[in-house]
Design a protein around this motif. Structure first.
Motif, PDB file in Angstrom:
ATOM      1  N   TYR A 111       6.023   1.888 -11.324  1.00  0.00           N
ATOM      2  CA  TYR A 111       5.800   0.669 -10.420  1.00  0.00           C
ATOM      3  C   TYR A 111       6.118  -0.470 -10.979  1.00  0.00           C
ATOM      4  CZ  TYR A 111       2.798   3.733  -7.631  1.00  0.00           C
ATOM      5  OH  TYR A 111       2.380   4.744  -6.410  1.00  0.00           O
ATOM      6  N   SER A 162       8.021   4.758  -0.328  1.00  0.00           N
ATOM      7  CA  SER A 162       7.123   4.821   0.663  1.00  0.00           C
ATOM      8  C   SER A 162       6.768   3.184   0.878  1.00  0.00           C
ATOM      9  CB  SER A 162       5.646   5.189   0.228  1.00  0.00           C
ATOM     10  OG  SER A 162       4.796   5.362   1.097  1.00  0.00           O
ATOM     11  N   ASP A 163       5.853   2.870   1.823  1.00  0.00           N
ATOM     12  CA  ASP A 163       5.351   1.861   2.043  1.00  0.00           C
ATOM     13  C   ASP A 163       4.115   1.507   1.118  1.00  0.00           C
ATOM     14  OD1 ASP A 163       3.874  -0.456   2.921  1.00  0.00           O
ATOM     15  OD2 ASP A 163       4.068  -0.173   5.126  1.00  0.00           O
ATOM     16  N   PHE A 164       4.037   1.212   0.041  1.00  0.00           N
ATOM     17  CA  PHE A 164       3.241   1.012  -1.082  1.00  0.00           C
ATOM     18  C   PHE A 164       2.097   0.370  -0.724  1.00  0.00           C
ATOM     19  CE2 PHE A 164       6.760   3.308  -3.377  1.00  0.00           C
ATOM     20  CZ  PHE A 164       6.078   4.236  -4.013  1.00  0.00           C
ATOM     21  N   LEU A 165       2.165  -0.707   0.000  1.00  0.00           N
ATOM     22  CA  LEU A 165       0.928  -1.268   0.269  1.00  0.00           C
ATOM     23  C   LEU A 165       0.100  -0.911   1.327  1.00  0.00           C
ATOM     24  CD1 LEU A 165       0.358  -4.360  -0.543  1.00  0.00           C
ATOM     25  CD2 LEU A 165       1.326  -5.233   1.553  1.00  0.00           C
ATOM     26  N   TYR A 174       0.308  -2.835  -9.980  1.00  0.00           N
ATOM     27  CA  TYR A 174       1.855  -2.975  -9.818  1.00  0.00           C
ATOM     28  C   TYR A 174       2.183  -2.164  -8.371  1.00  0.00           C
ATOM     29  CZ  TYR A 174       2.585  -4.171 -14.621  1.00  0.00           C
ATOM     30  OH  TYR A 174       2.677  -4.710 -15.902  1.00  0.00           O
ATOM     31  N   GLN A 175       1.261  -1.154  -8.170  1.00  0.00           N
ATOM     32  CA  GLN A 175       1.550  -0.437  -6.881  1.00  0.00           C
ATOM     33  C   GLN A 175       1.327  -1.438  -5.674  1.00  0.00           C
ATOM     34  OE1 GLN A 175       0.060   3.675  -6.230  1.00  0.00           O
ATOM     35  NE2 GLN A 175      -1.387   2.812  -4.563  1.00  0.00           N
ATOM     36  N   ASP A 223       4.509   0.013   9.197  1.00  0.00           N
ATOM     37  CA  ASP A 223       5.440  -0.322  10.179  1.00  0.00           C
ATOM     38  C   ASP A 223       6.536   0.288   9.922  1.00  0.00           C
ATOM     39  OD1 ASP A 223       3.961  -2.081  11.488  1.00  0.00           O
ATOM     40  OD2 ASP A 223       4.631  -4.018  10.436  1.00  0.00           O
ATOM     41  N   PHE A 224       6.775   1.081   8.741  1.00  0.00           N
ATOM     42  CA  PHE A 224       8.032   1.614   8.420  1.00  0.00           C
ATOM     43  C   PHE A 224       8.419   3.119   8.579  1.00  0.00           C
ATOM     44  CE2 PHE A 224       7.041  -1.912   5.365  1.00  0.00           C
ATOM     45  CZ  PHE A 224       8.325  -2.780   5.650  1.00  0.00           C
ATOM     46  N   TYR A 256       0.095   2.538   1.772  1.00  0.00           N
ATOM     47  CA  TYR A 256      -0.100   3.637   1.006  1.00  0.00           C
ATOM     48  C   TYR A 256      -1.300   3.643   0.171  1.00  0.00           C
ATOM     49  CZ  TYR A 256       0.471   7.765  -2.223  1.00  0.00           C
ATOM     50  OH  TYR A 256       0.203   8.783  -3.007  1.00  0.00           O
ATOM     51  N   HIS A 257      -1.382   2.429  -0.426  1.00  0.00           N
ATOM     52  CA  HIS A 257      -2.411   2.003  -1.470  1.00  0.00           C
ATOM     53  C   HIS A 257      -3.731   1.889  -0.666  1.00  0.00           C
ATOM     54  CE1 HIS A 257      -4.186   0.151  -5.218  1.00  0.00           C
ATOM     55  NE2 HIS A 257      -5.015  -0.519  -4.173  1.00  0.00           N
ATOM     56  N   VAL A 301      15.163  -1.481   4.507  1.00  0.00           N
ATOM     57  CA  VAL A 301      14.551  -2.335   3.498  1.00  0.00           C
ATOM     58  C   VAL A 301      14.694  -1.622   2.012  1.00  0.00           C
ATOM     59  CG1 VAL A 301      12.754  -3.401   4.635  1.00  0.00           C
ATOM     60  CG2 VAL A 301      12.140  -1.438   3.898  1.00  0.00           C
ATOM     61  N   GLN A 302      14.896  -0.479   2.124  1.00  0.00           N
ATOM     62  CA  GLN A 302      15.011   0.314   0.824  1.00  0.00           C
ATOM     63  C   GLN A 302      15.661   1.814   1.006  1.00  0.00           C
ATOM     64  OE1 GLN A 302      13.030  -1.208  -2.139  1.00  0.00           O
ATOM     65  NE2 GLN A 302      14.627  -0.225  -3.027  1.00  0.00           N
ATOM     66  N   MET A 357      14.604   3.984   3.978  1.00  0.00           N
ATOM     67  CA  MET A 357      13.101   3.408   4.715  1.00  0.00           C
ATOM     68  C   MET A 357      13.774   1.978   5.472  1.00  0.00           C
ATOM     69  SD  MET A 357       9.347   2.673   3.268  1.00  0.00           S
ATOM     70  CE  MET A 357       9.574   0.817   2.388  1.00  0.00           C
ATOM     71  N   TRP A 368      13.627   8.869  -7.656  1.00  0.00           N
ATOM     72  CA  TRP A 368      13.144   7.651  -7.149  1.00  0.00           C
ATOM     73  C   TRP A 368      11.905   7.744  -6.037  1.00  0.00           C
ATOM     74  CZ3 TRP A 368      13.860   3.070  -9.629  1.00  0.00           C
ATOM     75  CH2 TRP A 368      13.458   1.898  -8.786  1.00  0.00           C
ATOM     76  N   TRP A 369      10.913   7.036  -6.176  1.00  0.00           N
ATOM     77  CA  TRP A 369       9.950   7.124  -5.190  1.00  0.00           C
ATOM     78  C   TRP A 369      10.290   6.357  -4.017  1.00  0.00           C
ATOM     79  CZ3 TRP A 369       5.843  10.815  -5.220  1.00  0.00           C
ATOM     80  CH2 TRP A 369       5.975  11.373  -6.477  1.00  0.00           C
ATOM     81  N   GLY A 374       4.406  -3.006  -3.365  1.00  0.00           N
ATOM     82  CA  GLY A 374       4.335  -2.944  -1.893  1.00  0.00           C
ATOM     83  C   GLY A 374       4.647  -4.416  -1.302  1.00  0.00           C
TER      84      GLY A 374
END
Lengths: 192, 192
Positions: free
Chosen positions: B131, B82-85, A131-132, B94-95, B87-88, B72-73, B60, B79-80, A136
């Motif tokens: 998520y 981040s750029d979770f992609l 899901y993360q 780019d954010f 981050y992961h 974008v957000q 963000m 609420w959380w 993303g």
């Protein structure tokens, strides 16, 4: 390759799981074959399942007020698909899911997800990571929808996922990219 | 209310955690105050953290090729963001993230997330649920972007989140909804 082996290899990318454990979790997932155009989920109904694609391609869409089909998501091999908000809250969904190609899927009912996670907390980590990444990727998609012109969206997508573009009918691809089928057919003519 | 109590109440909505356990997980999160317009994340840099809003509002955005800021957000309380992609995968993002109002946040570095989840596997379930909901909500957002006219997007959003609309500058709201600031200002004139 055995279909279940596909799933095992996929899960092992996220968590440490041995073959014995894998055999214990497998019964929570319900395997199924779906024919091309066969429905897995219908709008207006309770969202009971999420689907993992072992082989094939699924499409999630809704029907707007004008009766037009709009694709919000595709799923190919190693990807999960559902209306995860309705799935999480166990509510009705506006979305439909059907197979774009003959497909092999695993269904996971919400009830089984709860039982699976209670019996095998290790799988919490698997879904957390899935899901993360999916969340993303969806933020990135909003960026593309905002940032690119129609032509750029089309070229970006077809150059990044050329194989995928071959597998999906033109009108579905157009609707996924927020374009009209006429527009996509026009660009394709230009190109050829 | 104590700021940490906000976080405790939030977590308890997802998992069974007692005050003692909560005190054990708290040190993994880094509390911080951010001034209005202060940056928490900059585009082009390694994405180390995700942020939880205890109080306030974060935005963000990215800067497109024409130098225009695109939101974008947003994230408000509980609420959380981040750029979770990135981050992961622990990559560059780019954010940009900055505070829209003076805010209190908790930062969770990727390293600390890994340590937290290893020491307290219970938190896998918390993040899996957060998520799952966030991903589901983002699919719904794509539906809105596709389905509604510009005017409908604006009205839908302002009627669903009237308090939020008061808190965010008009140009940011416009960019989040995929509208131009001129368009939003025009609708507002029509309304008054």
């Amino acid at each position: 390759m055995e279909k279940t082996q596909v799933f095992y290899n996929h899960i092992k990318r996220f968590i440490n799981i041995d073959p014995e454990q894998f055999l214990e979790i497998l019964p929570f997932f319900h395997p199924g074959k779906v024919a091309k155009k066969e429905a897995l989920m219908r709008g207006g109904r309770h969202c009971r399942n999420c689907f993992f694609v072992l082989e094939g391609c699924l499409q999630m869409y809704y029907i707007n007020e004008k009766g037009v089909e709009k694709t919000v998501q595709f799923a190919i091999e190693n990807w999960w698909l559902s209306d995860f908000l309705a799935y999480h809250h166990q509510e009705k969904s506006d979305f439909f899911i059907r197979a774009v190609e003959p497909s092999h899927v695993l269904s996971l009912s919400h009830e089984n997800q709860q039982k699976l996670l209670a019996a095998h907390p290790l799988m919490e980590s698997y879904f957390r990571q899935v899901y993360q990444i999916a969340y993303g990727a969806s933020i990135m998609r909003v960026k593309y929808l905002f940032d690119y012109s129609k032509e750029e969206i089309f070229f970006h997508f077809t150059s990044q996922f050329p194989e995928f573009v071959q597998r999906v009918p033109q009108y579905m691809l157009a609707s996924y990219l927020g374009l009209t089928p006429e527009y996509v057919s026009e660009i394709r003519k230009k190109l050829s």
